[in-house]
Design a protein around this motif. Structure first.
Motif, PDB file in Angstrom:
ATOM      1  N   HIS A 272       2.827   6.868  11.936  1.00 33.21           N
ATOM      2  CA  HIS A 272       1.486   6.807  12.511  1.00 33.21           C
ATOM      3  C   HIS A 272       0.619   5.808  11.743  1.00 33.21           C
ATOM      4  O   HIS A 272      -0.082   4.975  12.334  1.00 33.21           O
ATOM      5  CB  HIS A 272       0.861   8.204  12.476  1.00 33.21           C
ATOM      6  N   GLU A 273       0.671   5.902  10.427  1.00 29.57           N
ATOM      7  CA  GLU A 273      -0.109   4.980   9.593  1.00 29.57           C
ATOM      8  C   GLU A 273       0.345   3.544   9.819  1.00 29.57           C
ATOM      9  O   GLU A 273      -0.462   2.615   9.867  1.00 29.57           O
ATOM     10  CB  GLU A 273       0.043   5.345   8.113  1.00 29.57           C
ATOM     11  N   PHE A 274       1.652   3.385   9.919  1.00 31.54           N
ATOM     12  CA  PHE A 274       2.212   2.057  10.121  1.00 31.54           C
ATOM     13  C   PHE A 274       1.648   1.433  11.386  1.00 31.54           C
ATOM     14  O   PHE A 274       1.144   0.312  11.391  1.00 31.54           O
ATOM     15  CB  PHE A 274       3.734   2.183  10.251  1.00 31.54           C
ATOM     16  N   GLU A 275       1.710   2.192  12.453  1.00 34.35           N
ATOM     17  CA  GLU A 275       1.301   1.653  13.750  1.00 34.35           C
ATOM     18  C   GLU A 275      -0.205   1.432  13.814  1.00 34.35           C
ATOM     19  O   GLU A 275      -0.690   0.582  14.557  1.00 34.35           O
ATOM     20  CB  GLU A 275       1.758   2.596  14.859  1.00 34.35           C
ATOM     21  N   ALA A 276      -0.943   2.205  13.039  1.00 36.74           N
ATOM     22  CA  ALA A 276      -2.399   2.046  13.031  1.00 36.74           C
ATOM     23  C   ALA A 276      -2.802   0.763  12.310  1.00 36.74           C
ATOM     24  O   ALA A 276      -3.858   0.198  12.574  1.00 36.74           O
ATOM     25  CB  ALA A 276      -3.050   3.254  12.367  1.00 36.74           C
ATOM     26  N   ARG A 277      -1.970   0.328  11.384  1.00 34.18           N
ATOM     27  CA  ARG A 277      -2.400  -0.795  10.555  1.00 34.18           C
ATOM     28  C   ARG A 277      -1.608  -2.086  10.793  1.00 34.18           C
ATOM     29  O   ARG A 277      -2.034  -3.151  10.396  1.00 34.18           O
ATOM     30  CB  ARG A 277      -2.259  -0.415   9.072  1.00 34.18           C
ATOM     31  N   VAL A 278      -0.445  -1.976  11.363  1.00 32.28           N
ATOM     32  CA  VAL A 278       0.401  -3.153  11.544  1.00 32.28           C
ATOM     33  C   VAL A 278       0.826  -3.215  13.007  1.00 32.28           C
ATOM     34  O   VAL A 278       1.092  -2.187  13.622  1.00 32.28           O
ATOM     35  CB  VAL A 278       1.658  -3.067  10.634  1.00 32.28           C
TER      36      VAL A 278
ATOM     37  N   SER B 230       2.087   6.671  -0.734  1.00 31.77           N
ATOM     38  CA  SER B 230       3.233   6.664  -1.655  1.00 31.77           C
ATOM     39  C   SER B 230       3.784   8.077  -1.822  1.00 31.77           C
ATOM     40  O   SER B 230       4.973   8.250  -2.081  1.00 31.77           O
ATOM     41  CB  SER B 230       2.842   6.076  -3.009  1.00 31.77           C
ATOM     42  N   GLY B 231       2.915   9.062  -1.640  1.00 26.60           N
ATOM     43  CA  GLY B 231       3.396  10.451  -1.716  1.00 26.60           C
ATOM     44  C   GLY B 231       4.449  10.759  -0.668  1.00 26.60           C
ATOM     45  O   GLY B 231       5.299  11.623  -0.863  1.00 26.60           O
ATOM     46  N   LEU B 232       4.413  10.038   0.443  1.00 35.32           N
ATOM     47  CA  LEU B 232       5.378  10.291   1.519  1.00 35.32           C
ATOM     48  C   LEU B 232       6.747   9.674   1.227  1.00 35.32           C
ATOM     49  O   LEU B 232       7.727   9.981   1.903  1.00 35.32           O
ATOM     50  CB  LEU B 232       4.840   9.729   2.843  1.00 35.32           C
ATOM     51  N   LEU B 233       6.797   8.804   0.219  1.00 37.73           N
ATOM     52  CA  LEU B 233       8.072   8.129  -0.052  1.00 37.73           C
ATOM     53  C   LEU B 233       9.054   9.029  -0.817  1.00 37.73           C
ATOM     54  O   LEU B 233      10.119   8.583  -1.226  1.00 37.73           O
ATOM     55  CB  LEU B 233       7.844   6.832  -0.826  1.00 37.73           C
ATOM     56  N   HIS B 234       8.679  10.269  -1.026  1.00 32.47           N
ATOM     57  CA  HIS B 234       9.620  11.230  -1.606  1.00 32.47           C
ATOM     58  C   HIS B 234      10.623  11.654  -0.551  1.00 32.47           C
ATOM     59  O   HIS B 234      11.823  11.674  -0.792  1.00 32.47           O
ATOM     60  CB  HIS B 234       8.823  12.435  -2.118  1.00 32.47           C
ATOM     61  N   SER B 235      10.140  11.970   0.623  1.00 34.10           N
ATOM     62  CA  SER B 235      11.036  12.444   1.680  1.00 34.10           C
ATOM     63  C   SER B 235      11.512  11.311   2.578  1.00 34.10           C
ATOM     64  O   SER B 235      12.538  11.435   3.239  1.00 34.10           O
ATOM     65  CB  SER B 235      10.320  13.484   2.536  1.00 34.10           C
TER      66      SER B 235
ATOM     67  N   GLU C 194       0.838  -1.211   0.000  1.00 38.45           N
ATOM     68  CA  GLU C 194       0.000   0.000   0.000  1.00 38.45           C
ATOM     69  C   GLU C 194       0.870   1.256   0.000  1.00 38.45           C
ATOM     70  O   GLU C 194       0.554   2.254  -0.641  1.00 38.45           O
ATOM     71  CB  GLU C 194      -0.901   0.022   1.230  1.00 38.45           C
ATOM     72  N   CYS C 195       1.955   1.202   0.746  1.00 35.68           N
ATOM     73  CA  CYS C 195       2.855   2.365   0.791  1.00 35.68           C
ATOM     74  C   CYS C 195       3.388   2.692  -0.597  1.00 35.68           C
ATOM     75  O   CYS C 195       3.619   3.841  -0.943  1.00 35.68           O
ATOM     76  CB  CYS C 195       4.048   2.104   1.729  1.00 35.68           C
ATOM     77  N   ALA C 196       3.598   1.648  -1.387  1.00 36.11           N
ATOM     78  CA  ALA C 196       4.140   1.865  -2.728  1.00 36.11           C
ATOM     79  C   ALA C 196       3.090   2.403  -3.686  1.00 36.11           C
ATOM     80  O   ALA C 196       3.424   3.128  -4.625  1.00 36.11           O
ATOM     81  CB  ALA C 196       4.741   0.569  -3.257  1.00 36.11           C
ATOM     82  N   PHE C 197       1.817   2.063  -3.437  1.00 36.09           N
ATOM     83  CA  PHE C 197       0.804   2.388  -4.447  1.00 36.09           C
ATOM     84  C   PHE C 197      -0.324   3.310  -3.992  1.00 36.09           C
ATOM     85  O   PHE C 197      -0.895   4.007  -4.808  1.00 36.09           O
ATOM     86  CB  PHE C 197       0.205   1.078  -5.011  1.00 36.09           C
ATOM     87  N   GLU C 198      -0.689   3.255  -2.718  1.00 36.22           N
ATOM     88  CA  GLU C 198      -1.808   4.101  -2.275  1.00 36.22           C
ATOM     89  C   GLU C 198      -1.377   5.569  -2.384  1.00 36.22           C
ATOM     90  O   GLU C 198      -0.293   5.924  -1.921  1.00 36.22           O
ATOM     91  CB  GLU C 198      -2.166   3.727  -0.833  1.00 36.22           C
ATOM     92  N   PRO C 199      -2.165   6.438  -3.055  1.00 36.55           N
ATOM     93  CA  PRO C 199      -1.664   7.779  -3.393  1.00 36.55           C
ATOM     94  C   PRO C 199      -1.105   8.575  -2.202  1.00 36.55           C
ATOM     95  O   PRO C 199      -0.020   9.129  -2.289  1.00 36.55           O
ATOM     96  CB  PRO C 199      -2.880   8.470  -4.003  1.00 36.55           C
ATOM     97  N   ARG C 200      -1.825   8.609  -1.094  1.00 40.47           N
ATOM     98  CA  ARG C 200      -1.349   9.450   0.009  1.00 40.47           C
ATOM     99  C   ARG C 200      -0.075   8.874   0.631  1.00 40.47           C
ATOM    100  O   ARG C 200       0.887   9.586   0.886  1.00 40.47           O
ATOM    101  CB  ARG C 200      -2.431   9.579   1.087  1.00 40.47           C
TER     102      ARG C 200
ATOM    103  N   ARG D  77      12.369  20.171   8.708  1.00 43.11           N
ATOM    104  CA  ARG D  77      11.207  19.964   9.580  1.00 43.11           C
ATOM    105  C   ARG D  77      10.124  19.168   8.854  1.00 43.11           C
ATOM    106  O   ARG D  77       9.471  18.303   9.419  1.00 43.11           O
ATOM    107  CB  ARG D  77      10.565  21.310   9.941  1.00 43.11           C
ATOM    108  N   MET D  78       9.935  19.515   7.564  1.00 43.16           N
ATOM    109  CA  MET D  78       8.852  18.873   6.811  1.00 43.16           C
ATOM    110  C   MET D  78       9.115  17.382   6.626  1.00 43.16           C
ATOM    111  O   MET D  78       8.188  16.570   6.641  1.00 43.16           O
ATOM    112  CB  MET D  78       8.689  19.578   5.465  1.00 43.16           C
ATOM    113  N   VAL D  79      10.390  17.021   6.458  1.00 42.47           N
ATOM    114  CA  VAL D  79      10.725  15.602   6.325  1.00 42.47           C
ATOM    115  C   VAL D  79      10.385  14.865   7.624  1.00 42.47           C
ATOM    116  O   VAL D  79       9.821  13.765   7.603  1.00 42.47           O
ATOM    117  CB  VAL D  79      12.228  15.442   5.979  1.00 42.47           C
ATOM    118  N   LEU D  80      10.692  15.488   8.748  1.00 38.35           N
ATOM    119  CA  LEU D  80      10.382  14.851  10.035  1.00 38.35           C
ATOM    120  C   LEU D  80       8.870  14.652  10.188  1.00 38.35           C
ATOM    121  O   LEU D  80       8.402  13.638  10.698  1.00 38.35           O
ATOM    122  CB  LEU D  80      10.919  15.697  11.188  1.00 38.35           C
ATOM    123  N   MET D  81       8.120  15.636   9.726  1.00 33.51           N
ATOM    124  CA  MET D  81       6.666  15.519   9.842  1.00 33.51           C
ATOM    125  C   MET D  81       6.131  14.406   8.933  1.00 33.51           C
ATOM    126  O   MET D  81       5.230  13.659   9.313  1.00 33.51           O
ATOM    127  CB  MET D  81       5.997  16.858   9.522  1.00 33.51           C
ATOM    128  N   ASP D  82       6.683  14.285   7.723  1.00 42.89           N
ATOM    129  CA  ASP D  82       6.276  13.196   6.822  1.00 42.89           C
ATOM    130  C   ASP D  82       6.585  11.850   7.448  1.00 42.89           C
ATOM    131  O   ASP D  82       5.797  10.905   7.366  1.00 42.89           O
ATOM    132  CB  ASP D  82       7.015  13.322   5.482  1.00 42.89           C
TER     133      ASP D  82
END
Lengths: 373, 258
Positions: free
Chosen positions: B211-217, B122-127, B114-120, B200-205
Motif C-alpha cells: 500500500h505504501e509503495f503504491e501510494a508513493r511510487v 523498516s519495521g515491516l522488513l522483518h516479515s 526510506e524502507c530501509a530507514f524510516e522506522p515504520r 496471517r500477520m505476514v500477509l498483512m505486513d
C-alpha cells in the motif's frame, strides 16, 4: 522483594498454625534470603529476600517444617518478642505467596493453586465418567483423589468373570461378585476414598438420552472405553455438540492407549474430525484396520478386550492430569491433540487434529452466512 | 408500517449465484470448487488454514498478546545482520557485493531507502524481504543499512524464466525498462512466536508495505504468477521464504504499463 503486609493480612495471622508448603523446597541462602524451588527445573522457582534485613525469614521457615502458631515461635525463642511485628508481616507475605500454608489446608488443592496456578477449585466441579471398566474406573478414582466435587459414572456392564476382573480392576475383590454392576461397584468404592458426591447410572454407554442427561448435569465428561468402537464415541460426540459440553476421549485397544483429544464443542475439532484423520493416518495397515473397526462395531470379536493393568494406569493417569489442568482453568493440553501409547512397540506418538471446514457432524451447528450477504 | 424493517419482503437480497445441484462439472476449477464446496470430500486448503489458525482461549499454545516479543527479535536481527562498515569492503570490488542507493538509478530508489530507514516502514522488513531487480542484478534491501546487497546476477536464461513466470498476464513485466520489486514473505519469523496466526500477520505486513509503495511510487502490481518459478530464480525455497507480490516501476521516461 520488599515485605510490607497490609493491616488485614496481619490480622489474619494471629493464632493459626502454619507450616511450609510441602510442595516447595527451601534453599537457605542467608537468614534474609531464600530460594524457593519446586523441582530442579520448575518454572515456579523464585528468590525471596527480606529487604528490611530483619533476619526472621530463614529462622521462621526452618521452624515451620511442622505446624506451629506464631506465639509458639516467640515462646520457643525462634523469634524475639521485639520482632513480633516483623514476624506477623512476614507470615502474611509468605501466605500470600503460598510459601506457607495454614494447617489443615488440602495439600492437593494447594499444589494446584501454588504450582499450577489453578483458578478454579476442583471441589466446585462436576464430572461424569462414561465407562466404568478397567480404564474408566481408574480415571474416576484418580479424579476423586484430585478432589473433584461431584462425580457420576455410567455403564450397563456387569461382572461376568470375577477372576479376570479381580486381576484387572483396582477395586476391592469383595465388590466384584458375578452379576454385580460395574458402575455401582465403582461408585461404592469411590465413596470410601473421598468426600465427593458420587452417583451411578446403569445405562449403556451409547444411550443418547442417558448421555444427554449426563452432559446436562456435568461440567465435563470423560468417555473411557476399553473397546474403542466408533458407535458410542459418535453418540457422545453428537450429544456433546448439541449441549456444548466439553469431553475427553480415552481408549485402550489391546496394547494401544489413546488419550485425548479433549473436545470443546464449537472451538476444537470434534470426534468425527478426529476419526477421519486418525483413519487417514493409518497408512500401511489401513484396510485391516478398517475391517477390524467394522468387526468391533458389530460386536463379533469373540473375546473381551483386555489391556494390562499397568497400561491402563498410565492412560488413566495422563487422562486425569490433562482433565485436571483443563478444569482448574489452565491450558487444555489435549485440545486438538491426542497422545497414543503403543506399549507393544514402546512408542509414543502425538496426533494433531485439524478442524475440517465441512465436517458433517459439527459444521451444520456453526452459524452459516451466505458469502454474498 | 411493516414490523420486519423492510417494506417489500419479496425483495431479493441476493441473486442466485449457485447453479442447480443437478449441474455437475467434472473438470475441477476454482468455480467448481466454490459451487461444490458443501460436498467436497477434499476441503479447500485455504479454508483449512483459516479454520485452524484461530486463537483458542484454552489452547496450550501460548500466543503473545501483542508484538513486543517480535520487536525484540526484530531489533536483534536488524542490529546483527549484515553489520558491515565501509572498511569491510574491498574498494575495487565492493560493487560485486553491494551497491549504494545513489547508484540505483530508479524512481524507486528514494522510497527503497526510506524502507530501509524510516522506522515504520523498516519495521515491516522483518516479515517481508524486499528484493529488487535492476537490469539483470538481483538486490536485497537491508533494514538500517545504507547499501543494497547483491544477491545474484541473472543471465539471459534466468531472465527468460523469470519473464515466463508471468505468462498468464496479458502483458508481462518489461524487466529491461523497469525496476521490479519483489515482496518476499519470511513466515517463520512470525510463526515461531504466533504459530499459524503468524502467517496471517505476514500477509498483512506485506499488504501494508504494498500500500505504501503504491501510494508513493508509480508502480504496477502483479499478484498472480507462477510462484515456484519466481522463487527458483530468486533462490528462495518457497517455504521459509516465498515471493508474495511483484511491483513493477517503470524507469524514468518509460511508460506505465496498464
Amino acid at each position: 522483594m520488599n515485605i510490607k503486609p497490609s493491616a488485614d493480612q496481619v490480622q489474619s495471622v494471629q493464632e493459626e498454625k502454619y507450616l511450609v508448603n510441602p510442595h516447595l523446597r527451601i534453599v537457605y541462602i542467608s537468614d534474609d534470603e531464600i530460594a524457593v524451588k519446586h523441582s530442579g527445573r520448575s518454572p515456579s522457582s523464585r528468590a525471596v529476600r527480606d529487604e528490611g534485613g530483619t533476619k526472621v525469614l530463614g529462622s521462621v521457615l526452618r521452624a515451620l517444617t511442622v505446624p506451629r502458631a506464631l506465639s509458639e515461635l516467640i515462646h520457643s525463642g525462634v523469634v524475639s518478642e521485639s520482632k513480633r511485628a516483623d514476624l506477623e508481616g512476614l507470615v502474611a507475605y509468605l501466605l500470600e505467596e503460598q510459601i506457607l500454608l495454614k494447617e489443615g489446608q488440602d495439600v492437593v488443592e494447594v499444589y494446584l493453586r501454588s504450582i499450577l496456578g489453578g483458578k478454579q477449585a476442583l471441589s466446585a466441579v462436576r464430572v461424569a465418567v462414561v465407562g466404568s471398566g478397567h480404564l474408566g474406573s481408574r480415571i474416576a478414582e484418580q479424579l476423586i483423589r484430585l478432589g473433584i466435587g461431584a462425580l457420576e459414572v455410567m455403564d450397563d456392564r456387569r461382572v461376568k468373570r470375577s477372576e479376570i476382573d479381580a486381576r484387572y480392576f483396582t477395586l476391592p475383590r469383595a465388590l466384584l461378585q458375578p452379576g454385580s454392576s460395574y458402575a455401582e461397584n465403582l461408585a461404592t468404592h469411590l465413596r470410601t476414598i473421598g468426600t465427593a458426591e458420587v452417583g451411578a447410572r446403569l445405562n449403556a454407554v451409547h444411550d443418547k438420552e442417558a448421555l444427554r442427561q449426563l452432559c446436562a448435569s456435568s461440567d465435563c465428561v470423560v468417555f473411557a472405553s476399553e473397546h474403542p468402537g466408533s458407535v458410542a464415541f459418535h453418540a457422545m460426540n453428537e450429544v456433546a455438540l448439541e449441549l456444548g459440553t466439553p469431553w475427553l476421549a480415552v481408549s485402550m485397544d489391546g496394547s494401544e492407549a489413546t488419550i485425548g483429544p479433549l473436545f470443546l464443542p464449537g472451538q476444537s475439532a470434534c470426534y468425527n474430525e478426529y476419526e477421519v484423520q486418525a483413519e487417514s493416518s493409518c497408512w500401511g495397515v489401513k484396510d485391516e484396520y478398517l475391517t477390524y473397526r467394522e468387526a468391533m462395531a458389530r460386536g463379533d470379536l469373540g473375546s473381551e478386550h483386555l489391556s494390562l493393568p499397568s497400561y491402563s494406569d498410565i492412560a488413566a493417569g495422563l487422562a486425569a492430569t490433562a482433565l485436571m489442568r483443563f478444569l482448574i482453568g489452565g491450558k487444555a493440553i489435549l485440545l486438538g491433540r491426542s497422545i497414543r501409547y503403543d506399549f507393544e512397540r514402546l512408542s509414543v506418538d502425538t496426533e494433531e487434529v485439524l478442524r475440517l471446514p465441512r465436517c458433517p457432524a459439527c459444521a451444520p451447528l456453526r452459524a452459516y452466512r451466505h458469502s454474498y450477504l | 408500517m411493516p414490523e420486519i424493517g423492510i417494506y417489500d419482503s419479496s425483495l431479493r437480497l441476493e441473486e442466485t449465484v449457485i447453479p442447480s445441484p443437478n449441474s455437475v462439472d467434472l473438470a475441477r476449477s476454482i468455480g467448481t470448487d466454490y459451487v461444490n464446496r458443501f460436498s467436497n470430500s477434499t476441503p479447500n486448503v485455504a479454508e483449512i488454514f483459516h479454520l485452524n489458525s484461530k486463537v483458542l482461549r484454552r489452547s496450550p499454545i501460548e500466543v503473545p498478546p501483542d508484538r513486543e516479543v517480535l520487536y525484540q527479535a526484530r531489533d536483534w536481527f536488524y542490529r546483527e545482520s549484515y553489520g558491515l562498515s565501509e572498511e569491510d569492503f574491498v574498494p575495487e570490488h565492493a560493487d560485486k557485493v553491494r551497491i549504494l542507493y545513489q547508484q540505483l538509478e530508479s524512481p524507486a530508489a528514494g522510497f527503497l531507502h526510506e524502507c530501509a530507514f524510516e522506522p515504520r516502514l523498516s519495521g515491516l522488513l522483518h516479515s517481508v524481504n524486499i528484493f529488487v531487480l535492476k537490469g539483470n542484478t538481483l538486490l536485497k534491501v537491508l533494514p538500517r543499512r545504507d547499501f543494497l546487497w547483491v544477491e545474484r546476477n541473472l543471465d539471459a536464461e534466468l531472465m527468460q524464466r523469470l519473464s515466463g513466470a508471468f505468462d498468464q498476464h496479458s502483458s508481462r513485466p518489461d524487466f529491461a525498462s523497469s525496476t521490479t520489486v519483489f515482496l518476499v514473505g519470511s513466515f517463520w519469523r512470525y510463526m515461531k512466536f504466533f504459530g499459524a496466526r503468524g502467517y496471517r500477520m505476514v500477509l498483512m505486513d506485506c499488504g501494508e508495505l504494498a500500500h505504501e509503495f503504491e501510494a508513493r511510487v508509480n508502480a504496477v502490481r502483479y499478484e498472480n504468477f507462477f510462484d515456484a518459478e519466481v522463487d527458483e530464480v530468486l533462490l528462495l525455497d518457497g517455504v521459509e521464504h516465498s515471493v508474495l507480490m511483484a511491483l513493477v516501476i517503470p524507469n524514468k521516461g518509460a511508460e506505465v504499463m496498464p
